[in-house]
Design an enzyme around this catalytic site. Structure first.
Site, PDB file in Angstrom:
ATOM      1  N   LYS A  44     -58.666 -39.515 -34.712  1.00 31.11           N
ATOM      2  CA  LYS A  44     -57.621 -39.819 -36.077  1.00 31.11           C
ATOM      3  C   LYS A  44     -57.248 -38.567 -36.456  1.00 31.11           C
ATOM      4  O   LYS A  44     -56.066 -38.277 -36.492  1.00 31.11           O
ATOM      5  CB  LYS A  44     -58.398 -40.533 -36.960  1.00 31.11           C
ATOM      6  CG  LYS A  44     -57.636 -40.593 -38.402  1.00 31.11           C
ATOM      7  CD  LYS A  44     -58.449 -41.175 -39.372  1.00 31.11           C
ATOM      8  CE  LYS A  44     -57.950 -41.205 -40.772  1.00 31.11           C
ATOM      9  NZ  LYS A  44     -58.125 -39.955 -41.405  1.00 31.11           N
ATOM     10  N   ASN A  45     -58.049 -37.544 -36.657  1.00 35.64           N
ATOM     11  CA  ASN A  45     -57.564 -36.351 -37.435  1.00 35.64           C
ATOM     12  C   ASN A  45     -56.789 -35.407 -36.782  1.00 35.64           C
ATOM     13  O   ASN A  45     -55.765 -34.844 -36.953  1.00 35.64           O
ATOM     14  CB  ASN A  45     -58.839 -35.579 -38.011  1.00 35.64           C
ATOM     15  CG  ASN A  45     -59.445 -36.066 -38.748  1.00 35.64           C
ATOM     16  OD1 ASN A  45     -58.810 -36.901 -39.871  1.00 35.64           O
ATOM     17  ND2 ASN A  45     -60.917 -35.671 -39.246  1.00 35.64           N
ATOM     18  N   MET A  76     -68.316 -30.105 -50.103  1.00 31.57           N
ATOM     19  CA  MET A  76     -66.630 -30.123 -50.085  1.00 31.57           C
ATOM     20  C   MET A  76     -66.104 -30.939 -50.992  1.00 31.57           C
ATOM     21  O   MET A  76     -65.147 -30.615 -51.762  1.00 31.57           O
ATOM     22  CB  MET A  76     -66.047 -30.274 -48.646  1.00 31.57           C
ATOM     23  CG  MET A  76     -64.457 -30.111 -48.724  1.00 31.57           C
ATOM     24  SD  MET A  76     -64.052 -30.088 -47.065  1.00 31.57           S
ATOM     25  CE  MET A  76     -64.552 -28.889 -46.148  1.00 31.57           C
ATOM     26  N   ASP A 112     -58.122 -41.168 -48.962  1.00 31.50           N
ATOM     27  CA  ASP A 112     -59.629 -41.204 -49.693  1.00 31.50           C
ATOM     28  C   ASP A 112     -59.663 -40.790 -50.992  1.00 31.50           C
ATOM     29  O   ASP A 112     -59.118 -39.707 -51.368  1.00 31.50           O
ATOM     30  CB  ASP A 112     -60.633 -40.707 -48.600  1.00 31.50           C
ATOM     31  CG  ASP A 112     -60.730 -41.504 -47.439  1.00 31.50           C
ATOM     32  OD1 ASP A 112     -60.367 -42.438 -47.500  1.00 31.50           O
ATOM     33  OD2 ASP A 112     -61.091 -40.637 -46.250  1.00 31.50           O
ATOM     34  N   ARG A 146     -52.822 -39.535 -46.602  1.00 32.92           N
ATOM     35  CA  ARG A 146     -53.068 -38.354 -46.921  1.00 32.92           C
ATOM     36  C   ARG A 146     -52.414 -37.241 -45.858  1.00 32.92           C
ATOM     37  O   ARG A 146     -51.767 -36.117 -46.194  1.00 32.92           O
ATOM     38  CB  ARG A 146     -54.431 -37.970 -46.841  1.00 32.92           C
ATOM     39  CG  ARG A 146     -55.052 -36.648 -46.913  1.00 32.92           C
ATOM     40  CD  ARG A 146     -54.957 -36.048 -48.464  1.00 32.92           C
ATOM     41  NE  ARG A 146     -55.349 -34.897 -48.634  1.00 32.92           N
ATOM     42  CZ  ARG A 146     -55.213 -34.058 -49.817  1.00 32.92           C
ATOM     43  NH1 ARG A 146     -54.889 -34.626 -50.917  1.00 32.92           N
ATOM     44  NH2 ARG A 146     -55.427 -32.879 -49.802  1.00 32.92           N
ATOM     45  N   ASP A 151     -67.266 -35.161 -42.584  1.00 33.97           N
ATOM     46  CA  ASP A 151     -66.881 -36.678 -42.379  1.00 33.97           C
ATOM     47  C   ASP A 151     -68.164 -37.250 -41.656  1.00 33.97           C
ATOM     48  O   ASP A 151     -68.264 -38.699 -41.999  1.00 33.97           O
ATOM     49  CB  ASP A 151     -65.606 -36.592 -41.189  1.00 33.97           C
ATOM     50  CG  ASP A 151     -64.564 -36.566 -41.946  1.00 33.97           C
ATOM     51  OD1 ASP A 151     -64.271 -36.670 -43.330  1.00 33.97           O
ATOM     52  OD2 ASP A 151     -63.333 -36.367 -41.201  1.00 33.97           O
TER      53      ASP A 151
END
Length: 438
Positions: A22-23, A341, A121, A97, A319
């Protein structure tokens, strides 16, 4: 709004193949704006965030052709800049995002970029300073309309420069790299992110004609070029899905083979699961997790409690911390999960506590988990998915619990995991997707 009804206690068995990352997909799809020529991208995951970005590109004027279930061709000959000022553009961007990474390519090729404050998110403060400071270093002018929450960046002649990023932001690095590939002269980016997905972006840009060196390090050197051409690109498998499936197999005492994981790009992830006591075998490019009734968390050499924390690559991706946390609830031993984070990403633990997990939420960034070692099963409950990764962590908990759990707001899970219920049901899970009945 759909929900999952999850009947716990069913072990998994079989093989599963992770989806495309996905990223990486969000970066790569934005990069198609850098050229008027055809770019083909394969292994695209059909998940909500990615499909929304593809549709957004189409609305912007990009010619999009679906070649196969997981393959698309993009041709950004022209962009409709009037559309970028429309309410529809604003609404689509605020749901996603990753839309912030549209600015770098638009700035590089057209000298201007518009974007509303992006969504995504709700996991705490996710600042965009790194992106815009980088653009300003390249000579762009930045304006933010506070009332409309709308960003505009303009720079008709970007110039290469040296910059030391204030944080090793993955999306920030990707955005700045895409802006710099056609800037005049040399750009040096120090403290750059170097995740495999960022490496993939840089390799693709080089195939398009960019001149980027230092790939896989935190010091990138970019020689600007006049223009970029077309290419073909294949996305890596999603390391977060791989980690999710490892944790899922361990917590549900299941035997599972994860196919085609690109093991060399998983970094520290397998070793961190080994520290949790989870056994696995590397079989070529597959990972086999045997059935194990117990897994024991290591301690440090001096006997102190193990700490698992996120860190910039090659450290552990943030993640996966939600997955490590839920898996620890049925381990033998204790662990401190330190989410550095994001200050809201651990707040889902109250649902696990309701299910009977032994967790002390120390502060917004740290939680101590004392594992049950499967002596006590979690209890089924009704819960809500606050974000993609916490949603899957709650799904893993529900799959191991006694009784039938309900997970609301599963659109969050769908944003990052393709057909997760269908794929897991094929392995023996009992997950039913139904309309919400309050």
């Amino acid at each position: 709004m759909a929900v999952f009804k999850v009947e716990g206690g069913h072990r998994l068995r079989g093989e599963i193949t992770p989806q495309g990352a996905k990223n990486e997909a969000l970066q790569i799809l934005c990069a198609t704006l850098l050229t008027p020529q055809r770019v083909v991208v394969r292994n695209i995951p059909r998940i909500l965030d990615v499909m929304q970005l593809i549709e957004l590109l189409r609305c912007m004027g990009v010619e999009v052709e679906q070649l196969a279930e997981d393959a698309y061709a993009f041709c950004a000959r022209d962009i409709d800049f009037e559309y970028l000022k429309s309410d529809d553009y604003r609404q689509r961007c605020t749901r996603l995002r990753g839309s912030v990474m549209l600015i770098g390519p638009m700035l590089a090729r057209f000298g201007v970029g518009y974007i509303p404050k992006p969504g995504g998110d709700k996991i705490g403060r996710r600042r965009l300073d790194t992106h815009f400071l980088g653009f300003q270093k390249l000579g762009a002018k930045f304006n933010f309309d506070i009332a409309d929450e709308f960003f505009m960046v303009e720079g008709r002649e970007l110039k290469g420069t040296y910059m030391l990023l204030d944080e090793a932001s993955v999306t920030g690095t990707a955005n700045i790299v895409m802006a710099a590939v056609m800037a005049k002269g040399r750009t040096t980016i120090y403290n750059a992110a170097c995740e495999p997905y960022l490496q993939q972006l840089c390799k693709m840009l080089n195939r398009m004609g960019a001149k980027i060196s230092g790939i896989a390090s935190n010091l990138l050197e970019i020689e600007g070029v006049e223009a970029l051409g077309g290419t073909e690109h294949r996305l890596l498998p999603d390391m977060i899905e791989v980690g999710s499936f490892i944790g899922m197999a361990a917590m549900n005492r299941s035997e599972l083979t994860i196919k085609d994981v690109s093991f060399e790009n998983l970094g520290i992830i397998p070793a961190q699961f080994a520290r949790m006591g989870i056994r696995f075998e590397q079989r070529g490019d597959d990972i086999h997790i045997p059935q194990q009734d117990h897994y024991s968390i290591d301690t440090f050499l001096d006997g102190s409690i193990m700490t698992i924390a996120d860190a910039p690559w090659p450290g552990l991706t943030p993640d996966l911390l939600s997955i490590f946390l839920v898996v620890a609830t049925q381990a033998n031993g204790a662990v401190l999960i330190h989410q550095k984070m994001f200050e809201s990403r651990l707040f889902f633990v109250d649902k696990l506590i309701d299910m009977g997990a032994q967790i002390i939420l120390c502060d917004p960034h740290r939680a101590t988990v004392i594992g049950h070692d499967h002596r006590l099963c979690l209890r089924a409950t009704r819960m809500t998915s606050p974000d993609i990764r916490a949603g899957v962590a709650l799904l893993i908990a529900a799959m191991s619990a006694e009784g039938v759990s309900t997970i609301q707001n599963i659109d969050q899970i769908d944003r990052g995991y393709k057909d997760i219920d269908g794929r897991l049901n094929a392995l023996g899970a009992k997950i039913t997707r139904i309309d919400d009945c309050k």
